[in-house]
Design an enzyme around this catalytic site. Structure first.
Site, PDB file in Angstrom:
ATOM      1  N   ASN A  10      29.989  54.146  49.623  1.00 57.10           N
ATOM      2  CA  ASN A  10      28.787  54.719  49.014  1.00 57.10           C
ATOM      3  C   ASN A  10      28.073  55.518  50.105  1.00 57.10           C
ATOM      4  O   ASN A  10      27.483  54.936  51.011  1.00 57.10           O
ATOM      5  CB  ASN A  10      27.891  53.583  48.492  1.00 57.10           C
ATOM      6  CG  ASN A  10      26.520  54.075  48.069  1.00 57.10           C
ATOM      7  OD1 ASN A  10      26.314  55.272  47.873  1.00 57.10           O
ATOM      8  ND2 ASN A  10      25.579  53.145  47.915  1.00 57.10           N
ATOM      9  N   LYS A  12      25.514  57.320  49.844  1.00 56.41           N
ATOM     10  CA  LYS A  12      24.064  57.442  49.620  1.00 56.41           C
ATOM     11  C   LYS A  12      23.645  58.914  49.783  1.00 56.41           C
ATOM     12  O   LYS A  12      24.429  59.804  49.464  1.00 56.41           O
ATOM     13  CB  LYS A  12      23.307  56.494  50.552  1.00 56.41           C
ATOM     14  CG  LYS A  12      23.842  55.070  50.504  1.00 56.41           C
ATOM     15  CD  LYS A  12      22.942  54.069  51.169  1.00 56.41           C
ATOM     16  CE  LYS A  12      23.631  52.718  51.193  1.00 56.41           C
ATOM     17  NZ  LYS A  12      22.723  51.643  51.548  1.00 56.41           N
ATOM     18  N   HIS A  93      22.635  50.051  41.691  1.00 55.74           N
ATOM     19  CA  HIS A  93      22.439  49.772  43.123  1.00 55.74           C
ATOM     20  C   HIS A  93      20.988  49.343  43.350  1.00 55.74           C
ATOM     21  O   HIS A  93      20.068  49.873  42.717  1.00 55.74           O
ATOM     22  CB  HIS A  93      22.772  51.023  43.943  1.00 55.74           C
ATOM     23  CG  HIS A  93      22.885  50.734  45.404  1.00 55.74           C
ATOM     24  ND1 HIS A  93      21.781  50.532  46.203  1.00 55.74           N
ATOM     25  CD2 HIS A  93      23.963  50.565  46.207  1.00 55.74           C
ATOM     26  CE1 HIS A  93      22.182  50.259  47.435  1.00 55.74           C
ATOM     27  NE2 HIS A  93      23.504  50.277  47.463  1.00 55.74           N
ATOM     28  N   GLU A  95      18.969  50.074  45.565  1.00 59.81           N
ATOM     29  CA  GLU A  95      18.075  51.163  45.966  1.00 59.81           C
ATOM     30  C   GLU A  95      17.581  51.937  44.744  1.00 59.81           C
ATOM     31  O   GLU A  95      16.551  52.618  44.816  1.00 59.81           O
ATOM     32  CB  GLU A  95      18.783  52.076  46.985  1.00 59.81           C
ATOM     33  CG  GLU A  95      18.892  51.376  48.335  1.00 59.81           C
ATOM     34  CD  GLU A  95      20.005  51.857  49.228  1.00 59.81           C
ATOM     35  OE1 GLU A  95      20.584  52.926  48.973  1.00 59.81           O
ATOM     36  OE2 GLU A  95      20.321  51.132  50.195  1.00 59.81           O
ATOM     37  N   GLU A 163      25.802  42.467  45.964  1.00 62.32           N
ATOM     38  CA  GLU A 163      25.200  43.026  47.178  1.00 62.32           C
ATOM     39  C   GLU A 163      23.837  42.371  47.404  1.00 62.32           C
ATOM     40  O   GLU A 163      22.829  42.822  46.824  1.00 62.32           O
ATOM     41  CB  GLU A 163      25.002  44.541  47.026  1.00 62.32           C
ATOM     42  CG  GLU A 163      26.285  45.313  46.835  1.00 62.32           C
ATOM     43  CD  GLU A 163      26.124  46.748  47.293  1.00 62.32           C
ATOM     44  OE1 GLU A 163      26.869  47.156  48.186  1.00 62.32           O
ATOM     45  OE2 GLU A 163      25.230  47.450  46.783  1.00 62.32           O
ATOM     46  N   GLY A 169      22.444  47.351  54.850  1.00 58.33           N
ATOM     47  CA  GLY A 169      21.970  48.195  55.940  1.00 58.33           C
ATOM     48  C   GLY A 169      21.237  47.446  57.043  1.00 58.33           C
ATOM     49  O   GLY A 169      20.607  48.069  57.892  1.00 58.33           O
ATOM     50  N   SER A 208      26.437  45.355  54.696  1.00 55.83           N
ATOM     51  CA  SER A 208      26.757  45.333  56.129  1.00 55.83           C
ATOM     52  C   SER A 208      28.212  44.988  56.428  1.00 55.83           C
ATOM     53  O   SER A 208      28.517  44.370  57.456  1.00 55.83           O
ATOM     54  CB  SER A 208      25.806  44.379  56.877  1.00 55.83           C
ATOM     55  OG  SER A 208      24.485  44.879  56.841  1.00 55.83           O
TER      56      SER A 208
END
Ligand code: PEP
Length: 249
Positions: A10, A12, A93, A95, A163, A169, A208
């Site tokens: 991904n 992003k 996701h 985010e 996730e 991250g 991660s």
């Protein structure tokens, strides 16, 4: 049917046109690991160029709108992704759940749109840190699964990515035991709802993942691969994850 391993990058909101060369290097190196399905999800702007530069490679979107077309400024539909040559789409996701206020109902509608457009769908779920710390992670994630997974689908085209938000991250990862417990719980819930067809659904871990921890995390029970953010941008970082996955057999 045995589930094939699956490693998805991904990107992003990263990557200008020069980055297509990185995608070409990744897809070329991935050919050394034919037992692993490898896909990249770049920004919308790179999908067409990446498909043209790497014919036959699996390229996807990071989101789609649930409608096929209409007055939705700035959005892209699943049909448009397919038209651009994409074969998959990520939905849900964290985010987007957190940054764009997307609900489980929104994500279910997006997943349905992706599947209807002929795409494979990777549907993300995962708990925030405070929920993990309070001991409620499995209940939280199973509620997301219950409310965001559609009722009717081709199981080979719908994967779930677990996730944990606090692992994305950050360099933090759950224990292998926690990953196995969560994936086992998700598989159990899918089997209870869908019966044997749940066996065909792939469960990915994301958060991660890198070349050093991939073997351990992806070796946990019921993990069929990884959704990778930061370490998917270059072949030097991403291909070792693919190789570690291949070595798991
Ligand atoms: C992600 O955003 O899907 C992700 C897993 O990111 P990272 O690998 O950078 O933690």
């Amino acid at each position: 049917m045995a589930r094939r391993k699956y490693v998805v990058g991904n990107w992003k909101m990263n990557g200008l046109s020069a980055a297509i060369a990185d995608a070409q290097a990744i897809f070329a190196a991935a050919k050394d690991h034919p037992g692993v399905d490898v896909a990249l999800c770049p920004p919308f702007t790179l999908i067409g160029g990446m498909v043209a530069a790497a014919p036959g490679a699996a390229v996807g979107g990071q989101d789609c709108h649930s409608a096929a077309s209409g007055a939705f400024t700035g959005s892209v539909s699943a049909l448009m992704l397919a038209d651009a040559g994409a074969t998959l789409v990520i939905v849900g996701h964290s985010e987007r759940r957190e940054g764009c206020g997307e609900s489980d109902a929104d994500i279910r509608a997006k997943a349905e749109a992706g599947l209807a457009a002929g795409l494979s769908v990777i549907l993300c779920v995962g708990e925030p840190r405070e929920v993990r710390e309070s001991g409620g992670a499995i209940d939280y994630v199973l509620a997301q699964v219950a409310q965001s997974v559609p009722d009717d689908f081709d199981a080979t085209r719908l994967s779930i990515a677990y996730e944990p938000i606090w692992a994305i991250g950050t360099g933090l990862v759950p224990t292998v035991a926690d990953v196995a417990a969560m994936h086992g719980a998700i598989r159990g819930a899918l089997t209870a709802r869908f019966g044997g067809k749940a066996d065909d659904m792939r469960l990915l871990y994301g958060g991660s993942v890198n070349g050093d921890n991939a073997a351990e995390l992806l070796g946990a029970g019921d993990v069929d691969g990884a959704l990778v953010g930061g370490a998917s941008l270059t072949a030097a970082k991403f291909v070792p994850i693919v190789a570690a996955t291949a070595a798991l057999g």
